[in-house]
Design an enzyme around this catalytic site. Structure first.
Site, short mmCIF file in Angstrom:
data_model
loop_
_atom_site.label_atom_id
_atom_site.label_comp_id
_atom_site.label_asym_id
_atom_site.label_seq_id
_atom_site.Cartn_x
_atom_site.Cartn_y
_atom_site.Cartn_z
N ASN A 162 -5.22 -7.17 1.92
CA ASN A 162 -6.30 -6.48 0.68
C ASN A 162 -5.86 -7.16 -0.47
OD1 ASN A 162 -3.74 -4.34 -0.31
ND2 ASN A 162 -5.78 -3.63 -1.15
N ASP A 272 -0.39 -2.44 5.19
CA ASP A 272 0.29 -1.90 3.94
C ASP A 272 -1.85 -1.96 3.67
OD1 ASP A 272 1.58 -1.10 1.42
OD2 ASP A 272 0.92 -2.96 0.73
N HIS A 276 -7.64 0.65 2.06
CA HIS A 276 -8.40 -0.16 0.99
C HIS A 276 -8.78 -1.51 1.99
CE1 HIS A 276 -6.73 2.28 -2.05
NE2 HIS A 276 -5.88 2.31 -1.07
N GLU A 315 0.04 2.46 7.10
CA GLU A 315 0.06 3.31 5.55
C GLU A 315 -1.58 3.77 6.16
OE1 GLU A 315 0.85 2.84 1.86
OE2 GLU A 315 -0.45 1.42 2.07
#
Length: 553
Positions: A162, A272, A276, A315
């Site tokens: 991201n 990760d 988002h 996550e």
């Protein structure tokens, strides 16, 4: 007569050989399978674990004075490989290692209010297709994966989709069709968590876009200077032709990340900043990861460890096991598990470990993992690289930390130095840097208390590795006082049963095991290394420890 006797003896010998061969086959069948849901996973910062090659410590003129623990410290792939080959992870019972990202990082440093910081942590990508020379080379990564696989250890890399790295004088921003540079996320809604930058000066990849984009000019220039532009473009052309995906930003990155699967045979990704990015992106990522893993297995049949699928753990910051499969993101309920993640990091475990007694803790996780989360898993941790409130910040409870983490249902995540009580409070550090000191090898070598802590983690870790019932099995209490329970796990023709006792009296102790093991069964206490026999449904053990880990001998 002599001929008859000779034939009889031969038949006995042949029968004995046959029985011996059958016994060997039975042992082979009963060898514990690797199960991700109950794995003993070790998480380390690549730069902070072990320096195996001092010649790569400084690259790209990363020489500015940094904030405390905010520059590169020398850890690298060769250092990790050495510890794999030396048996450090095997002694801990570790059967999976997750490393922070090793791709090439931004070359410059940036000050986020904590002093100059270089991308030692690996989360500020400059080029997804290259290994950062501070960490090593592609040859080093290949050697690491091969060394791990020889020891039965799986390797997870860390995937960032991201965002790129921050903009610095030597790291220009990517084109606007690739990234947004504002607004900064305020997390008040779905859109203000996804369509925004995590923090100031961290360009956000436009993962929602399906518009075709050209390669960033800085990558084109870089690849041409390195003599690999034509090869990279040819591979991209083949990827987009095979998949039919648009040449949108996210698909470039998915292609670059899944190349590490087909090239090196890694076994999984920790992903990760999952929340988002649009949840559909992770389904696309999982599909391409599965394809890449199948290609690797097909091309390298002699290197395949087992039939496990590619493992992806996410996550989703703030996710807890109590939520089951759902996560509330700005009023939108999202299921990140189905068709995307095998497991999510469980941010709830440290609170449960602090508030619940052993059986309430174990029972809660047993019930969750065998009902709403059946077929999936959670990754439990008590310390991590960006959690400023670890379970035991002052390292006053290293034995309890190991016991609760390694005996709880679910996948366990040992953070590097948990097993050696590495300091988490470092003078002069700001923010999460205090959690990221260099591994305390000197203390492991010379401090007797550290050695005792490590020995505790080794015993529990090896028991967990040898018995998938510990992390992936069914939990059932046998007696409340003394506290004794069993775990059972069955898959195809493999059955695993263990009995565990905690908070027991030191010295002589008697445990009820008749519900699990028949009279006459020979058992081994893996903690004290004693052999005992079940008599009248009981076993008696005399040891200096308050823990018993019983397994069939």
């Amino acid at each position: 007569m002599r001929k008859v006797i000779w034939c009889f003896l031969c038949s006995l010998i042949l029968l004995g050989c046959k029985e011996e061969n059958n016994f060997e086959k039975m042992d082979e069948k009963q060898e514990a399978p690797f199960v991700w849901e109950g794995a003993n996973l070790y998480f380390l910062l690549t730069d902070r674990f072990n320096n195996g090659d001092a010649s790569n410590d400084v690259n790209f003129d990363r020489t500015k004075e940094t904030g405390e623990l905010r520059g590169f410290e020398g850890g690298d792939l060769k250092g990790i490989t050495k510890k794999i080959e030396d048996g450090y992870f095997s002694d801990l019972g570790v059967n999976a290692i997750w490393m922070t990202p090793v791709v090439e990082q931004i070359h410059g440093g940036t000050d986020e209010g904590t002093g100059v910081t270089y991308a030692y942590h690996g989360y500020w990508t400059k080029d997804w297709t290259a290994i950062d020379p501070n960490f090593g080379t592609k040859e080093d990564l290949k050697s690491l994966v091969n060394a791990a696989h020889k020891k039965g250890i799986r390797i997870l890399l860390d995937a960032v989709i991201n965002h790129t790295g921050p903009v610095t004088p030597v790291d220009p921003v990517w084109p606007e069709e690739w990234v947004r540079t504002g607004p900064t996320c305020d997390y008040s809604s779905y859109d203000s968590t996804i369509t925004c930058t995590l923090v100031k000066n961290l360009p956000d990849i436009k993962t929602e876009s399906n518009e075709a984009v050209a390669l960033p000019p800085q990558l084109v220039e870089k690849w041409k200077a390195e003599g690999r532009y034509d090869q990279e473009v040819a591979e991209l052309d083949a990827f987009f032709e095979r998949t039919g995906h648009p040449r949108a930003p996210r698909f470039y990155i998915i292609k670059w990340l899944t190349d590490y699967i087909t090239e090196f045979g890694i076994d999984g990704y920790r992903v990760d900043t999952v929340k988002h990015t649009e949840e559909s992106v992770w389904q696309e990522f999982k599909t391409e990861s599965d394809y890449a893993f199948s290609q690797y297995k097909s091309n390298n049949p002699d290197l395949v460890l087992d039939d496990n699928d590619f493992y992806v753990v996410g996550e989703v910051y703030g996710y807890g096991i109590s939520a089951g499969k759902s996560y509330d993101l700005g009023g939108t309920s999202i299921n990140y598990f189905d068709n995307a993640f095998n497991s999510l990091i469980n941010f709830e475990f440290k609170y449960d470990a602090a508030e619940l007694d052993y059986d309430d803790l174990f029972k809660k996780y047993d019930e969750a993992l065998n009902d709403p989360l059946k077929g999936y898993g959670v990754l439990n941790y008590l310390t991590s690289h960006d959690d400023g409130q670890p379970f035991d910040a002052s390292r006053e409870k290293p034995f309890e930390t190991g016991t609760k983490l390694l005996l709880a249902p679910g996948t366990s995540q040992t953070y590097y130095g948990d097993e050696s009580a590495r300091d988490l409070i470092i003078e002069a550090t700001i923010g999460d840097a205090t959690l990221r000191s260099f591994m305390n090898w000197d203390s492991i070598a010379s401090n007797q208390n550290t050695k005792s802590i490590l020995n505790h983690w080794q015993k529990l870790g090896q028991f967990r590795k040898n018995h998938p019932a510990v992390g992936a099995g069914i939990h059932q209490m046998i007696t409340e006082s003394p506290y004794v329970f069993y775990r059972s796990y069955t898959i195809t023709d493999f059955e695993d049963l263990v009995v565990i006792g905690l908070d027991l009296p030191k010295g002589s102790k008697t445990l009820e095991v008749g519900r699990v093991f028949e009279d006459g069964t020979t058992l081994r206490d893996a903690y004290s290394d004693q052999i005992v026999e079940v008599k009248n449904g009981l076993v008696e053990i005399d040891s200096e420890f308050d823990i018993v880990l019983l397994e069939k001998k």
